[in-house]
Design a protein around this motif. Structure first.
Motif, PDB file in Angstrom:
ATOM      1  N   ARG A 154      38.181 -42.163 -28.581  1.00  7.82           N
ATOM      2  CA  ARG A 154      37.544 -40.867 -28.319  1.00  7.82           C
ATOM      3  C   ARG A 154      38.170 -39.752 -29.156  1.00  7.82           C
ATOM      4  O   ARG A 154      37.582 -38.671 -29.292  1.00  7.82           O
ATOM      5  CB  ARG A 154      37.690 -40.497 -26.839  1.00  7.82           C
ATOM      6  CG  ARG A 154      37.139 -41.533 -25.883  1.00  7.82           C
ATOM      7  CD  ARG A 154      37.343 -41.087 -24.454  1.00  7.82           C
ATOM      8  NE  ARG A 154      36.888 -42.103 -23.494  1.00  7.82           N
ATOM      9  CZ  ARG A 154      36.616 -41.864 -22.236  1.00  7.82           C
ATOM     10  NH1 ARG A 154      36.755 -40.647 -21.758  1.00  7.82           N
ATOM     11  NH2 ARG A 154      36.216 -42.825 -21.434  1.00  7.82           N
ATOM     12  N   VAL A 170      30.623 -36.390 -20.181  1.00  5.40           N
ATOM     13  CA  VAL A 170      31.340 -36.683 -21.429  1.00  5.40           C
ATOM     14  C   VAL A 170      31.989 -38.063 -21.372  1.00  5.40           C
ATOM     15  O   VAL A 170      31.952 -38.817 -22.357  1.00  5.40           O
ATOM     16  CB  VAL A 170      32.381 -35.590 -21.723  1.00  5.40           C
ATOM     17  CG1 VAL A 170      33.213 -35.958 -22.942  1.00  5.40           C
ATOM     18  CG2 VAL A 170      31.679 -34.251 -21.960  1.00  5.40           C
ATOM     19  N   ASP A 171      32.567 -38.418 -20.235  1.00  5.37           N
ATOM     20  CA  ASP A 171      33.160 -39.747 -20.106  1.00  5.37           C
ATOM     21  C   ASP A 171      32.110 -40.835 -20.304  1.00  5.37           C
ATOM     22  O   ASP A 171      32.378 -41.867 -20.936  1.00  5.37           O
ATOM     23  CB  ASP A 171      33.829 -39.907 -18.744  1.00  5.37           C
ATOM     24  CG  ASP A 171      35.157 -39.158 -18.661  1.00  5.37           C
ATOM     25  OD1 ASP A 171      35.641 -38.686 -19.710  1.00  5.37           O
ATOM     26  OD2 ASP A 171      35.699 -39.038 -17.545  1.00  5.37           O
ATOM     27  N   GLN A 227      40.843 -47.159 -24.399  1.00  3.36           N
ATOM     28  CA  GLN A 227      39.874 -46.205 -23.880  1.00  3.36           C
ATOM     29  C   GLN A 227      40.098 -44.801 -24.421  1.00  3.36           C
ATOM     30  O   GLN A 227      39.138 -44.043 -24.587  1.00  3.36           O
ATOM     31  CB  GLN A 227      39.961 -46.165 -22.344  1.00  3.36           C
ATOM     32  CG  GLN A 227      39.775 -47.519 -21.688  1.00  3.36           C
ATOM     33  CD  GLN A 227      38.524 -48.227 -22.169  1.00  3.36           C
ATOM     34  OE1 GLN A 227      37.412 -47.759 -21.945  1.00  3.36           O
ATOM     35  NE2 GLN A 227      38.692 -49.351 -22.847  1.00  3.36           N
ATOM     36  N   TYR A 277      31.111 -41.203 -24.078  1.00  2.16           N
ATOM     37  CA  TYR A 277      32.116 -41.843 -24.920  1.00  2.16           C
ATOM     38  C   TYR A 277      32.516 -43.232 -24.436  1.00  2.16           C
ATOM     39  O   TYR A 277      33.351 -43.882 -25.068  1.00  2.16           O
ATOM     40  CB  TYR A 277      33.369 -40.961 -24.994  1.00  2.16           C
ATOM     41  CG  TYR A 277      33.222 -39.799 -25.939  1.00  2.16           C
ATOM     42  CD1 TYR A 277      33.653 -39.880 -27.250  1.00  2.16           C
ATOM     43  CD2 TYR A 277      32.629 -38.614 -25.524  1.00  2.16           C
ATOM     44  CE1 TYR A 277      33.512 -38.818 -28.126  1.00  2.16           C
ATOM     45  CE2 TYR A 277      32.479 -37.542 -26.389  1.00  2.16           C
ATOM     46  CZ  TYR A 277      32.922 -37.648 -27.684  1.00  2.16           C
ATOM     47  OH  TYR A 277      32.769 -36.587 -28.544  1.00  2.16           O
TER      48      TYR A 277
END
Length: 267
Positions: free
Chosen positions: A162, A223-224, A158, A227
């Protein structure tokens, strides 16, 4: 709120600090510490007054990774460990070993990791689970699981996509290269450098805490989401691949060669 080796300061204040507190061992992680980090993150996630969280390590180092004693203890019960890896807690995509890094994405406010000294293995993955990382120029950062014939499996699926292109991610995972803080910043693993990361993290937290809390929380969520991939599938893949490696002949040989300070002989 505190555990024997994880201390939480200011849990009911706008800015909370979570500290790994095992400085005599460079804050090397035990299973109890991993669980305590998850408990701290879950507790903070429900604090309505919270505006920011700072992660740090007591003493001169952030975290040297998993304690070798904990690693050996896990080796003695591989079947149970593998089962735990492949069976996340109910309602979670992440398993017990992934949650200490992944829990910070569940905290709705910015999480800032202040990195001194070494930041290795599991410590690096916990730091990568934060929203921001501030390190000293001479700090040392390594995704070190390959040293033991394993892969990083604490939420790396995860965090790295990014931050890094695929070739850089493969290089760090496969080579076990140790980066300085300056190099880690150039790679994109570190957000900024500072001679005193904790002071810088506190100043940054104060700056963020002064902004609209609704906008800050929404910004993190946005933002999470942008992405995000498919976390459940990626985290499952980490666990499956790691379970296949653990206790395999070549992984055991890697450990023995490291312990005996000799070159490994692989099949």
């Amino acid at each position: 709120m505190s555990d024997h080796f994880v201390t939480v300061l200011g849990a009911d204040e706008p800015i909370a600090e979570v500290r790994l507190n095992r400085p005599e061992k460079k804050n090397a992680l035990t299973l109890e510490m991993l669980d305590a980090l998850v408990a701290a993150g879950k507790d903070l996630a429900g604090k309505p007054k919270l505006r920011a969280v700072i992660l740090s390590g007591e003493g001169t180092d952030f975290c040297a990774g998993l304690d070798t004693g904990a690693l050996m203890a896990m080796a003695g019960k591989l079947d149970a460990v593998k089962q735990e890896m492949l069976t996340p807690p109910e309602g979670e995509a992440a398993n017990r070993f992934q949650l200490p890094a992944m829990i910070w994405s569940q905290v709705p406010v910015p999480v800032i990791a202040a990195l001194d000294g070494v930041c290795f293995g599991g410590g690096a993955q916990i730091a990568l689970g934060a929203d921001f990382r501030i390190a000293t120029p001479d700090s040392r950062f390594s995704i070190m699981e390959g040293k033991w014939g394993l892969i990083p499996d604490m939420g790396i699926s995860q965090s790295l996509p990014r931050l890094l292109p695929a070739d850089r991610a493969k290089e760090l995972i496969m080579s076990v290269r140790v980066l300085t803080g300056v190099e880690a910043e150039k790679y994109g693993l570190v957000t900024r450098l500072a001679d005193d990361p904790l002071a810088e993290a506190r100043a940054f937290a104060e700056e963020l805490a002064a902004k609209s809390p609704d906008a800050i929380r929404a910004g993190k969520q946005l933002v999470d989401a942008i992405y995000a991939g498919t976390p459940a599938e990626h985290l499952r893949l980490e666990a499956v691949l790691q379970a296949e490696l653990m206790g395999s002949p070549n992984q055991v040989e890697t450990i023995m060669a490291n312990m005996q300070k000799r070159a490994p002989v692989y099949r």
